[in-house]
Design an enzyme around this catalytic site. Structure first.
Site, PDB file in Angstrom:
ATOM      1  N   LYS A  52       0.840  -1.206   0.000  1.00 25.00           N
ATOM      2  CA  LYS A  52       0.000   0.000   0.000  1.00 25.00           C
ATOM      3  C   LYS A  52       0.874   1.255   0.000  1.00 25.00           C
ATOM      4  O   LYS A  52       0.577   2.231  -0.696  1.00 25.00           O
ATOM      5  CB  LYS A  52      -0.960  -0.019   1.207  1.00 25.00           C
ATOM      6  CG  LYS A  52      -2.087  -1.025   1.013  1.00 25.00           C
ATOM      7  CD  LYS A  52      -2.863  -1.362   2.268  1.00 25.00           C
ATOM      8  CE  LYS A  52      -3.786  -2.565   1.979  1.00 25.00           C
ATOM      9  NZ  LYS A  52      -4.494  -3.087   3.132  1.00 25.00           N
ATOM     10  N   GLN A  96      -5.044  -2.354   9.386  1.00 24.98           N
ATOM     11  CA  GLN A  96      -4.847  -3.632   8.707  1.00 24.98           C
ATOM     12  C   GLN A  96      -5.404  -4.789   9.550  1.00 24.98           C
ATOM     13  O   GLN A  96      -5.073  -4.917  10.728  1.00 24.98           O
ATOM     14  CB  GLN A  96      -3.339  -3.839   8.442  1.00 24.98           C
ATOM     15  CG  GLN A  96      -3.018  -5.071   7.629  1.00 24.98           C
ATOM     16  CD  GLN A  96      -3.577  -5.009   6.200  1.00 24.98           C
ATOM     17  OE1 GLN A  96      -3.437  -4.006   5.500  1.00 24.98           O
ATOM     18  NE2 GLN A  96      -4.217  -6.086   5.750  1.00 24.98           N
ATOM     19  N   ASP A 119     -11.434   1.997   3.623  1.00 25.21           N
ATOM     20  CA  ASP A 119     -11.671   0.567   3.428  1.00 25.21           C
ATOM     21  C   ASP A 119     -13.167   0.296   3.217  1.00 25.21           C
ATOM     22  O   ASP A 119     -13.548  -0.796   2.781  1.00 25.21           O
ATOM     23  CB  ASP A 119     -11.201  -0.226   4.665  1.00 25.21           C
ATOM     24  CG  ASP A 119      -9.858  -0.918   4.434  1.00 25.21           C
ATOM     25  OD1 ASP A 119      -9.498  -1.118   3.259  1.00 25.21           O
ATOM     26  OD2 ASP A 119      -9.200  -1.252   5.422  1.00 25.21           O
TER      27      ASP A 119
END
Ligand code: NAP
Length: 290
Positions: A52, A96, A119
């Protein structure tokens, strides 16, 4: 059979984003800024976060990685999320997953400000997705929609089976495919581990999207002639012949299924790169919405 090439599609998307970043900075604004919170030292999670960061660099975004120890408490993580929610220099952030077992993932997701939830996991964004309102669509289903769009795959009126009902892939995927949009307008069945007659159901699908995490589960008898098959699965299996010591295996028995398909994505170079590109798209959107 045509292979759905997520690597080249995602490259196109990155180029489009990089062009937009150039315009943003030329106009005197700062570039979009993504932060990633990594708790603990899970190998796969470390890799995902590293990718990322690399993706951000490639398109000209700023990025920050916040590393926290495995022993971080829930309260400490919530305090960090509070900080990120109010930091005006950060447009969006991700925590994460998976988190260490002593931290309640739902509590963490609920703490993220919907405006920074790139997200697309929090209830407000999922609710907006259901209603067709502006939102951050979670990266993997969004990437799959983009893949269908860029390959001009007809979805209207088709029978679509989504196999797997996770909150981050299967469920939002089924909602997106059933909405009155293009791609979309499919007649969707959301299948899971308690579904009966799975082989017959999958074999009736014009479009089969598989996200279950069971290696090579979908065999040729489960696929209709001419179907579009999207393999989301990515399970690491030990492979001494690889430098990394492992390889990713999908949920679809690719070699035996591919010849029956009109389009198929392979686990490597399929949905994964599209997921990464979608996170960049969401971060750009968060920057634009400030
Ligand atoms: P998950 O949370 O592990 O959920 C798995 C789903 O599959 C559940 O709904 C489960 O049903 C269903 N399932 C499991 N075994 C089944 C069976 N034998 N028959 C029918 N349904 C079954 O899944 P996830 O997080 O969505 O991940 C799925 C896979 O996609 C994993 O391999 C993951 O690594 C991969 N993934 C890839 C990307 C990417 O960017 N390429 C992104 C996200 C995930 P129940 O609900 O009944 O238990």
């Amino acid at each position: 059979m045509q292979l759905l090439d997520g690597t080249s599609c995602s490259q196109e998307i990155r180029q489009e984003i990089a062009e937009q970043v150039k315009t943003i900075t030329k106009n005197g604004d700062r570039p979009p800024h993504l932060a990633a919170v990594l708790v603990g030292s899970d190998g796969a999670s470390q890799n995902y976060v590293a990718w990322k960061v690399k993706d951000c660099e490639e398109v000209g975004f700023a990025s920050t990685t916040i590393r926290m120890n495995e022993s971080t408490t829930e309260d400490e993580l919530l305090a960090k999320i509070d900080e990120l929610n109010t930091d005006e220099n950060i447009d969006g952030f991700i925590v994460q997953l998976p988190l260490p077992a002593h931290i309640d993932e739902n509590k963490i997701i609920l703490a993220i400000d919907a405006k920074k939830d790139v997200d697309g996991f929090c209830p407000e964004n999922i609710g907006n997705l259901c209603l067709g309102l502006p939102t951050f669509i979670s990266a993997t289903p969004n990437g799959i929609m983009e893949l269908l769009r860029r390959y001009n795959i007809e979805t209207k009126g088709k029978n679509c089976v989504v196999l797997g009902r996770s909150n981050i892939v299967g469920t939002p995927m089924a909602i997106l495919m059933s909405r009155n949009t293009n791609p979309g307008n499919a007649t969707v069945t959301l299948a899971h581990s308690r579904t009966e007659n799975l082989t017959e159901l999958c074999a009736s699908a014009d479009i089969l999207i598989v996200a279950i995490g069971k290696t090579e589960f979908v065999t040729a008898e489960m696929v209709k002639e001419g179907a579009v098959v999207i393999d989301v699965g990515q399970t690491r299996v030990t492979d001494a012949s690889k430098k990394s010591g492992f390889r990713n295996v999908g949920d679809v028995d690719f070699d035996n299924v591919k010849e029956k398909c009109s389009f198929i994505s392979y686990t490597n170079g399929g949905v994964g790169p599209m997921t990464r590109a979608s996170l960049l798209q969401n971060t750009l959107k968060a920057h634009q919405r400030r």
